[in-house]
Motif scaffolding. Structure first.
Motif, PDB file in Angstrom:
ATOM      1  N   UNK A 240       0.809  -1.208   0.000  1.00 49.99           N
ATOM      2  CA  UNK A 240       0.000   0.000   0.000  1.00 49.99           C
ATOM      3  C   UNK A 240       0.847   1.266   0.000  1.00 49.99           C
ATOM      4  N   UNK A 241       2.120   1.114  -0.298  1.00 52.12           N
ATOM      5  CA  UNK A 241       3.034   2.258  -0.349  1.00 52.12           C
ATOM      6  C   UNK A 241       3.347   2.598  -1.798  1.00 52.12           C
ATOM      7  N   UNK A 242       3.829   3.816  -2.003  1.00 57.05           N
ATOM      8  CA  UNK A 242       4.368   4.143  -3.317  1.00 57.05           C
ATOM      9  C   UNK A 242       5.695   3.408  -3.456  1.00 57.05           C
ATOM     10  N   UNK A 243       6.205   3.346  -4.667  1.00 58.27           N
ATOM     11  CA  UNK A 243       7.484   2.675  -4.859  1.00 58.27           C
ATOM     12  C   UNK A 243       8.585   3.398  -4.088  1.00 58.27           C
ATOM     13  N   UNK A 244       8.562   4.729  -4.090  1.00 58.24           N
ATOM     14  CA  UNK A 244       9.584   5.480  -3.352  1.00 58.24           C
ATOM     15  C   UNK A 244       9.477   5.237  -1.846  1.00 58.24           C
ATOM     16  N   UNK A 245       8.250   5.213  -1.316  1.00 61.08           N
ATOM     17  CA  UNK A 245       8.061   4.943   0.117  1.00 61.08           C
ATOM     18  C   UNK A 245       8.551   3.545   0.465  1.00 61.08           C
ATOM     19  N   UNK A 246       8.227   2.585  -0.388  1.00 57.29           N
ATOM     20  CA  UNK A 246       8.650   1.206  -0.152  1.00 57.29           C
ATOM     21  C   UNK A 246      10.177   1.112  -0.173  1.00 57.29           C
ATOM     22  N   UNK A 247      10.808   1.724  -1.163  1.00 55.86           N
ATOM     23  CA  UNK A 247      12.271   1.686  -1.265  1.00 55.86           C
ATOM     24  C   UNK A 247      12.904   2.303  -0.019  1.00 55.86           C
ATOM     25  N   UNK A 248      12.368   3.436   0.439  1.00 55.63           N
ATOM     26  CA  UNK A 248      12.923   4.087   1.626  1.00 55.63           C
ATOM     27  C   UNK A 248      12.735   3.222   2.870  1.00 55.63           C
ATOM     28  N   UNK A 249      11.573   2.605   2.981  1.00 51.62           N
ATOM     29  CA  UNK A 249      11.312   1.726   4.116  1.00 51.62           C
ATOM     30  C   UNK A 249      12.323   0.573   4.137  1.00 51.62           C
ATOM     31  N   UNK A 250      12.575  -0.030   2.983  1.00 52.48           N
ATOM     32  CA  UNK A 250      13.533  -1.130   2.922  1.00 52.48           C
ATOM     33  C   UNK A 250      14.953  -0.648   3.209  1.00 52.48           C
ATOM     34  N   UNK A 251      15.321   0.525   2.685  1.00 49.47           N
ATOM     35  CA  UNK A 251      16.653   1.076   2.948  1.00 49.47           C
ATOM     36  C   UNK A 251      16.838   1.422   4.426  1.00 49.47           C
ATOM     37  N   UNK A 252      15.720   1.683   5.103  1.00 50.71           N
ATOM     38  CA  UNK A 252      15.767   2.023   6.525  1.00 50.71           C
ATOM     39  C   UNK A 252      15.691   0.793   7.419  1.00 50.71           C
ATOM     40  N   UNK A 253      15.703  -0.387   6.842  1.00 57.24           N
ATOM     41  CA  UNK A 253      15.728  -1.607   7.629  1.00 57.24           C
ATOM     42  C   UNK A 253      14.444  -2.407   7.638  1.00 57.24           C
ATOM     43  N   UNK A 254      13.461  -1.997   6.854  1.00 61.94           N
ATOM     44  CA  UNK A 254      12.218  -2.755   6.770  1.00 61.94           C
ATOM     45  C   UNK A 254      11.213  -2.332   7.823  1.00 61.94           C
ATOM     46  N   UNK A 255      10.145  -3.078   7.920  1.00 59.90           N
ATOM     47  CA  UNK A 255       9.086  -2.780   8.878  1.00 59.90           C
ATOM     48  C   UNK A 255       9.482  -3.244  10.270  1.00 59.90           C
ATOM     49  N   UNK A 256       8.948  -2.567  11.251  1.00 59.70           N
ATOM     50  CA  UNK A 256       9.134  -2.982  12.636  1.00 59.70           C
ATOM     51  C   UNK A 256       8.225  -4.178  12.872  1.00 59.70           C
ATOM     52  N   UNK A 257       8.758  -5.258  13.457  1.00 58.64           N
ATOM     53  CA  UNK A 257       7.920  -6.432  13.716  1.00 58.64           C
ATOM     54  C   UNK A 257       6.715  -6.062  14.575  1.00 58.64           C
ATOM     55  N   UNK A 258       5.597  -6.694  14.308  1.00 56.91           N
ATOM     56  CA  UNK A 258       4.361  -6.486  15.048  1.00 56.91           C
ATOM     57  C   UNK A 258       4.474  -7.181  16.402  1.00 56.91           C
ATOM     58  N   UNK A 259       4.348  -6.429  17.468  1.00 57.04           N
ATOM     59  CA  UNK A 259       4.503  -7.008  18.812  1.00 57.04           C
ATOM     60  C   UNK A 259       3.332  -7.889  19.214  1.00 57.04           C
ATOM     61  N   UNK A 260       2.260  -7.899  18.394  1.00 52.84           N
ATOM     62  CA  UNK A 260       1.109  -8.738  18.724  1.00 52.84           C
ATOM     63  C   UNK A 260       1.301 -10.184  18.284  1.00 52.84           C
ATOM     64  N   UNK A 261       2.474 -10.484  17.719  1.00 51.22           N
ATOM     65  CA  UNK A 261       2.752 -11.862  17.281  1.00 51.22           C
ATOM     66  C   UNK A 261       2.593 -12.795  18.471  1.00 51.22           C
ATOM     67  N   UNK A 262       1.724 -13.781  18.315  1.00 47.00           N
ATOM     68  CA  UNK A 262       1.424 -14.680  19.425  1.00 47.00           C
ATOM     69  C   UNK A 262       2.343 -15.900  19.478  1.00 47.00           C
ATOM     70  N   UNK A 263       3.246 -16.018  18.518  1.00 51.75           N
ATOM     71  CA  UNK A 263       4.147 -17.177  18.540  1.00 51.75           C
ATOM     72  C   UNK A 263       5.128 -17.054  19.695  1.00 51.75           C
TER      73      UNK A 263
END
Length: 129
Positions: A102-125
Motif C-alpha cells: 500500500x506504499x508508493x514505490x519510493x516509500x517502499x524503497x525508503x522503508x527497505x533502505x531504513x531496515x524494513x518494517x518494525x515487527x508487530x509485537x502482537x505476534x502470538x508465537x
C-alpha cells in the motif's frame, strides 16, 4: 490428522507451505508458462481466454486479472512464480512489492533502505512453539 501450524498466526504474513503449494499449483504453473515469449503474447492478447486454459479457481483468475498479488498469494501463489506476471507487465520486483504494502514505490524503497518494517509485537508465537 491436522498438522499444527503455529506460523499461521504471524500477522500480515502468508506462509507458502505444502498446503499452499497444492492450492496454488495451477496458478504457479500458469506463471511459469509466461517464461516463453509466445505464451506472454497470447496472455497479453486475451488474458481471460489464456487463464481459462488453466484449471485455476475463478478467484485465482480474477486476482491475476486485477494484479492483486496479495490475493494471489492467499490463493497459493508463490512470490517467485508471481514475479513472472509482473515481469511480463514490465514492472520491477520493487514496484510490485510496493503495491502489496500500500506504499508508493519510493516509500517502499525508503522503508527497505531504513531496515524494513518494525515487527508487530502482537505476534502470538512463542519460542519453541
Amino acid at each position: 490428522m491436522a498438522i499444527n501450524k503455529p506460523y499461521k498466526e504471524v500477522p500480515g504474513t502468508t506462509i507458502f507451505d505444502a498446503d499452499m503449494a497444492r492450492l496454488g499449483f495451477h496458478l504457479n504453473q500458469f506463471c511459469m508458462s509466461l517464461m516463453k515469449a509466445p505464451n506472454r503474447e497470447r496472455f497479453k492478447a486475451g488474458q481471460k481466454a489464456y487463464l481459462d486454459e488453466w484449471p485455476m479457481s475463478e478467484a485465482q483468475k480474477e486476482a491475476v486479472i486485477a494484479r492483486d498479488y496479495n490475493k494471489m498469494m492467499s490463493l497459493g501463489g508463490n512470490i517467485y512464480f508471481l514475479a513472472k506476471i509482473f515481469s511480463s507487465d514490465g514492472i520491477s520486483f520493487q514496484a510490485a512489492a510496493s503495491t502489496m504494502t500500500g506504499m508508493t514505490q519510493d516509500e517502499y524503497a525508503q522503508m527497505m533502505l531504513s531496515g524494513g518494517r518494525v515487527p508487530d509485537s502482537s505476534n502470538t508465537l512463542k519460542k519453541g512453539s
